[in-house]
Enzyme design. Structure first.
Site, mmCIF file in Angstrom:
data_model
loop_
_atom_site.group_PDB
_atom_site.id
_atom_site.type_symbol
_atom_site.label_atom_id
_atom_site.label_comp_id
_atom_site.label_asym_id
_atom_site.label_seq_id
_atom_site.Cartn_x
_atom_site.Cartn_y
_atom_site.Cartn_z
ATOM 1 N N HIS A 296 -81.088 72.046 79.243
ATOM 2 C CA HIS A 296 -81.352 73.228 79.764
ATOM 3 C C HIS A 296 -80.289 73.798 81.041
ATOM 4 C CE1 HIS A 296 -84.469 74.828 76.938
ATOM 5 N NE2 HIS A 296 -84.856 73.700 76.965
ATOM 6 N N ASP B 294 -76.859 73.705 80.421
ATOM 7 C CA ASP B 294 -75.536 74.168 79.946
ATOM 8 C C ASP B 294 -75.249 75.770 80.123
ATOM 9 O OD1 ASP B 294 -77.274 75.018 77.590
ATOM 10 O OD2 ASP B 294 -75.825 74.083 76.188
ATOM 11 N N ALA C 123 -84.672 69.542 63.424
ATOM 12 C CA ALA C 123 -85.281 68.516 64.319
ATOM 13 C C ALA C 123 -84.546 68.455 65.666
ATOM 14 C CB ALA C 123 -85.040 67.237 63.382
ATOM 15 N N GLY C 124 -83.759 69.532 65.740
ATOM 16 C CA GLY C 124 -83.164 69.680 67.124
ATOM 17 C C GLY C 124 -81.871 68.570 67.242
ATOM 18 N N ASP D 189 -73.890 71.934 72.287
ATOM 19 C CA ASP D 189 -73.942 71.329 70.773
ATOM 20 C C ASP D 189 -72.598 71.406 70.263
ATOM 21 O OD1 ASP D 189 -76.441 71.344 71.599
ATOM 22 O OD2 ASP D 189 -77.226 72.896 70.321
#
Ligand code: GLA
Length: 401
Positions: free
Chosen positions: A43, A45, A137-138, A186
């Site tokens: 948390h 980025d 699932a992240g 990501d």
């Protein structure tokens, strides 16, 4: 202990074989784009901070051919569905293939839309897609799909974009077409990662430094199996809280444009001036950015124990100050802490469910995995899925001969 791929068929091979059946032609290229876990820097980025993700051995595989028009046809092996759209018809919120569009096709459509918006001269493609990243699932299956298609569009129209530019377009696609206000971690991880290395990304300058992970360490990913229903709304809520905290701090100190600008050694009175829960949110972000710096230095100096302590500290901060953990994730971290071979353990990704990442001594990976899975099963009556991974390379495209 083997890598995750040993007994499985590669998604890219499945996509290549299916292409012939679907389109009665040979594909011209294949493409693979990996999922990711984040080692530390959660948390941060979207607060222009530092993050340290690693691409994993789970990936999206495409096989594809150039078309001379601007049509896109995609067959998904996982869903056994075909999506079809014209690049010029796309607008956020519009269906891509009436009626009803397969939901997974929003990601390739979003990428085509974002690249078109950037005035890139796109061409259509025929493609088949397969993958082994579990959705939800992240582990960034959607970012991997976006990066795979961005690379395919780059290839067929010879766009000459860097991997980082692919990540920018994929990020714009996710934010402005899909409507998820994520940061860029990501997409950069899936596009730019290198084998054997973690990617230290400065989310302000977008500079990436690749840091070797000692081969004596491996990553064990454990899925809590918890439904992350709340995730999107809570994620956006946390993001708004961070923006509000930054705005209030900027009124006190005009050198602060985002939480990235609050130095780790700032007097606690500065953050204490914020009303709850903004004070806790800011404390997490400021502390987490500093932990990433220290964790990167610890890896570079081979201070494994120190690295692990920082992972545990990150989890505590996400649990207590940022409040994005849940009972099952806390249990997995606790089991990880007790297991043989552990270096560090924490929730990874957005939180509210999803996975933990565990850094474990390679020689003890089997013991570790068994201990955590047994313990979790005893408590919750279900065996968690686990994966073992080494750091994988980012996106790549290969010609099919
Ligand atoms: C999700 C988002 C990322 C990042 C993480 C939390 O994975 O897609 O951009 O914000 O959550 O670190």
């Amino acid at each position: 202990m083997s890598t995750m791929k040993s007994s499985k068929r590669e998604p890219v091979d499945a996509a290549r074989d299916a292409f012939r059946d679907t389109f009665s032609a040979q594909p011209q290229w294949t493409c693979r784009a990996p999922g990711r876990v984040n080692l530390i820097g959660e948390h941060v980025d979207y607060n222009e901070g530092l993050v340290l993700p690693v691409a994993i051995d789970l990936e999206i595989g495409l096989a594809f051919r150039r078309r001379d028009d601007r049509r896109v046809r995609i067959h998904s092996l996982s869903f056994d569905e075909t999506a079809e759209f014209d690049i010029d018809d796309l607008a956020p919120g519009s269906p891509v293939a009436p009626p009803p569009p397969p939901s997974w096709s929003v990601y390739p459509a979003a990428v085509a839309w974002a690249m078109r918006r950037a005035h890139l001269p796109l061409l259509g493609i025929d493609a088949t897609i397969a993958g082994d990243i579990p959705p939800g699932a992240g582990l960034s299956s959607s970012a991997a799909v976006e990066i795979a298609f961005a690379a395919a569009f780059r290839q067929v129209a010879d766009l000459g974009l860097s991997d980082l530019e692919l990540a920018r377009h994929a990020h714009a696609a996710e934010n402005d077409f899909v409507g998820v206000r994520c940061g860029m971690m990501d997409q950069i991880a899936s596009a730019c990662a290198r084998r054997g290395r973690a990617a230290l990304i400065d989310c302000r300058s977008l500079e990436v430094r690749h840091i070797a992970l000692p081969p004596a360490l491996r990553m064990v990913i454990v899925d809590s199996g918890v439904d992350r229903e709340l995730r999107d709304s809570e994620y956006n809520q946390r993001r708004l809280e961070c923006e509000e905290a930054a705005r209030r701090l900027a009124a006190l100190d005009d050198g602060i444009a985002s939480l990235r600008d609050v130095p780790a050694e700032a007097p606690t009175s500065l953050l204490d001036a914020l009303p709850a829960p903004l004070d806790r949110r800011a404390r997490h972000v400021v502390g987490e950015i500093e932990r990433v710096r220290l964790a990167a230095a610890a890896l570079e100096n081979n201070e494994t124990e120190r690295f692990g302590e920082l992972l545990f500290a990150s989890h505590r901060s996400l649990r207590d100050d940022f409040e994005v953990s849940c009972e099952e994730l806390d249990t997995l971290v606790e089991l990880g802490r007790q297991a043989a071979g552990v270096i560090g353990s924490r929730l990874t990704g957005a939180g509210f469910g999803g996975c933990t990442v565990n850094v474990v001594s390679a020689a003890l990976v089997s013991d570790f995995r068994r201990y955590v899975a047994d313990g979790y099963e005893r408590l919750y009556g279900r065996r968690p899925r686990t994966w073992v991974s080494d750091p994988a390379p980012g996106v790549s495209v290969d010609p099919v001969w």
